[in-house]
Write a protein that holds these residues in place. Sequence first.
Motif, short mmCIF file in Angstrom:
data_model
loop_
_atom_site.label_atom_id
_atom_site.label_comp_id
_atom_site.label_asym_id
_atom_site.label_seq_id
_atom_site.Cartn_x
_atom_site.Cartn_y
_atom_site.Cartn_z
N ALA A 24 0.82 -1.21 0.00
CA ALA A 24 0.00 0.00 0.00
C ALA A 24 0.85 1.26 0.00
CB ALA A 24 -0.93 0.00 1.21
N SER A 25 2.09 1.16 0.51
CA SER A 25 2.97 2.32 0.55
C SER A 25 3.99 2.34 -0.59
CB SER A 25 3.70 2.38 1.90
OG SER A 25 4.44 1.21 2.13
N GLY A 26 3.80 1.46 -1.58
CA GLY A 26 4.61 1.53 -2.80
C GLY A 26 5.86 0.68 -2.83
N ASN A 27 6.05 -0.19 -1.85
CA ASN A 27 7.21 -1.07 -1.86
C ASN A 27 6.97 -2.28 -2.77
OD1 ASN A 27 9.16 -0.20 0.56
ND2 ASN A 27 7.04 0.14 1.20
N LYS A 28 8.05 -2.95 -3.13
CA LYS A 28 7.94 -4.20 -3.85
C LYS A 28 8.07 -5.34 -2.85
CE LYS A 28 9.86 -7.13 -7.49
NZ LYS A 28 10.86 -7.31 -8.58
N VAL A 29 7.21 -6.33 -2.97
CA VAL A 29 7.23 -7.46 -2.04
C VAL A 29 7.33 -8.77 -2.82
CG1 VAL A 29 5.93 -8.77 -0.31
CG2 VAL A 29 5.90 -6.27 -0.26
N ILE A 30 8.34 -9.55 -2.48
CA ILE A 30 8.44 -10.93 -2.93
C ILE A 30 7.92 -11.75 -1.77
CG2 ILE A 30 9.95 -12.76 -3.77
CD1 ILE A 30 12.03 -10.35 -4.24
N GLY A 31 6.76 -12.35 -1.93
CA GLY A 31 6.14 -13.05 -0.81
C GLY A 31 6.01 -14.53 -1.09
N THR A 32 6.44 -15.36 -0.15
CA THR A 32 6.35 -16.80 -0.34
C THR A 32 5.14 -17.37 0.39
OG1 THR A 32 7.64 -17.61 1.56
CG2 THR A 32 8.87 -16.81 -0.38
N VAL A 33 4.52 -18.34 -0.26
CA VAL A 33 3.35 -19.02 0.29
C VAL A 33 3.40 -20.49 -0.11
CG1 VAL A 33 1.83 -17.00 0.26
CG2 VAL A 33 1.99 -18.43 -1.77
N ARG A 34 2.58 -21.28 0.51
CA ARG A 34 2.43 -22.68 0.10
C ARG A 34 1.12 -22.88 -0.65
NH1 ARG A 34 3.96 -26.38 5.23
NH2 ARG A 34 3.70 -27.99 3.64
N ASP A 35 0.31 -21.82 -0.73
CA ASP A 35 -0.96 -21.88 -1.44
C ASP A 35 -1.24 -20.48 -2.02
OD1 ASP A 35 -3.54 -22.08 -2.37
OD2 ASP A 35 -4.40 -22.80 -0.48
N LEU A 36 -1.07 -20.33 -3.32
CA LEU A 36 -1.22 -19.01 -3.95
C LEU A 36 -2.63 -18.45 -3.81
CD1 LEU A 36 0.86 -19.45 -7.24
CD2 LEU A 36 1.41 -17.97 -5.29
N SER A 37 -3.61 -19.32 -3.66
CA SER A 37 -4.99 -18.83 -3.57
C SER A 37 -5.19 -17.98 -2.33
CB SER A 37 -5.98 -20.00 -3.55
OG SER A 37 -5.85 -20.77 -2.37
N LYS A 38 -4.33 -18.15 -1.31
CA LYS A 38 -4.47 -17.38 -0.07
C LYS A 38 -4.14 -15.89 -0.27
CE LYS A 38 -5.44 -20.78 2.82
NZ LYS A 38 -4.45 -21.23 3.82
N GLU A 49 3.79 -4.86 -8.25
CA GLU A 49 4.60 -4.73 -7.03
C GLU A 49 4.70 -6.02 -6.23
OE1 GLU A 49 1.95 -2.86 -7.70
OE2 GLU A 49 2.79 -0.88 -8.21
N PHE A 50 3.72 -6.93 -6.40
CA PHE A 50 3.70 -8.14 -5.59
C PHE A 50 4.09 -9.35 -6.43
CE2 PHE A 50 1.06 -11.54 -3.33
CZ PHE A 50 2.01 -11.72 -2.33
N ASP A 51 5.18 -9.98 -6.01
CA ASP A 51 5.70 -11.17 -6.68
C ASP A 51 5.47 -12.36 -5.75
OD1 ASP A 51 7.04 -13.04 -8.17
OD2 ASP A 51 9.01 -12.07 -8.05
N ALA A 52 4.36 -13.05 -5.95
CA ALA A 52 4.01 -14.17 -5.08
C ALA A 52 4.68 -15.44 -5.58
CB ALA A 52 2.50 -14.36 -5.05
N ARG A 53 5.34 -16.16 -4.67
CA ARG A 53 6.08 -17.37 -5.05
C ARG A 53 5.71 -18.54 -4.13
NH1 ARG A 53 10.27 -17.19 -8.62
NH2 ARG A 53 10.18 -15.27 -9.85
N MET A 54 5.55 -19.69 -4.73
CA MET A 54 5.33 -20.90 -3.97
C MET A 54 6.65 -21.34 -3.35
SD MET A 54 2.15 -22.22 -4.15
CE MET A 54 2.31 -24.00 -4.15
N LEU A 55 6.64 -21.62 -2.06
CA LEU A 55 7.85 -22.08 -1.40
C LEU A 55 7.50 -22.78 -0.09
CD1 LEU A 55 11.01 -22.07 -1.29
CD2 LEU A 55 10.80 -20.04 0.17
N ASP A 56 8.12 -23.93 0.09
CA ASP A 56 8.12 -24.61 1.38
C ASP A 56 9.52 -24.43 1.94
OD1 ASP A 56 8.28 -26.42 3.49
OD2 ASP A 56 7.04 -27.93 2.50
N VAL A 57 9.65 -23.69 3.05
CA VAL A 57 10.98 -23.35 3.56
C VAL A 57 11.74 -24.56 4.08
CG1 VAL A 57 10.38 -20.96 4.09
CG2 VAL A 57 10.08 -22.73 5.85
#
Length: 275
Positions: A24-38, A49-57
Amino acid sequence: MKRTWLITGVSSGFGYEMAKQLLASGNKVIGTVRDLSKVDDLISKYPDEFDARMLDVRDVSAIKSLVKQYDHIDVLVNNAGYGLFGAAEELSTQEINDIIATNLTGSIEMARAVLPVMRSQKSGRIIQISSYGGQVAFPGNSLYHATKWGIEGFTESLAKEVSSFNIGVTIVEPGGARTEFRYGSAHVANLMPEYDDSDTHAFLKMLNPDNGLAIGDPVKMVTRIIESVEVTPAPLRLVLGSQALENTILTLEERIADFKTQTQVAKSTDFPEGE
């Protein structure tokens, strides 16, 4: 200042709220999830700005592969993790291995993967989401505490290793907050009746929202975490929540008092002076 943030576990809780505020404040976020639908809402609202990536850490090779795709990362937030409740005797070996791989090893490997990027750009900030449970221990939480005490030791040492590269490191120790961590995603062992009448199963009351909600506001907590990136030098620890701070100080004072009673015993194991 606009930055590129890599945040693990953005599907709910602190991770989701942090991604939402930063985007919301204009940053770029690379965000990891295990379910993209979330995170469909963030994907559609912030396509650039939002780069959603599937990842199991728990997957170290996947961590390395992901990080190699980026040549600039300003902030890493190791947020992925969960709570595991139950006495040590009640936990299965698989439950033990999974929480260590997620909460401890996953964070270690993510930090290790990002360090070459931050060293080459001569700047960066690593934020490790821990808990005041990284300082204070309760019955029925032994393996959760093991991961948090472990990651705090790793992170404190890491902070000293990378400071000369202009990389700051902060351990965040939140208290109880109204997130899915407590009221949705918590894992509970196969409980044994032998522990029913002890403090070991007291966590069951805490996990039930009918018994009262945690006082921590996750929106405010996340805002404080984001603000900490503007602080130089980076604070080594950031405690969030009045109860968390009060309990941490009390525990540390008791620990120091106990250490001071051991002065003569500790000294008795030294070689005599001059030998």
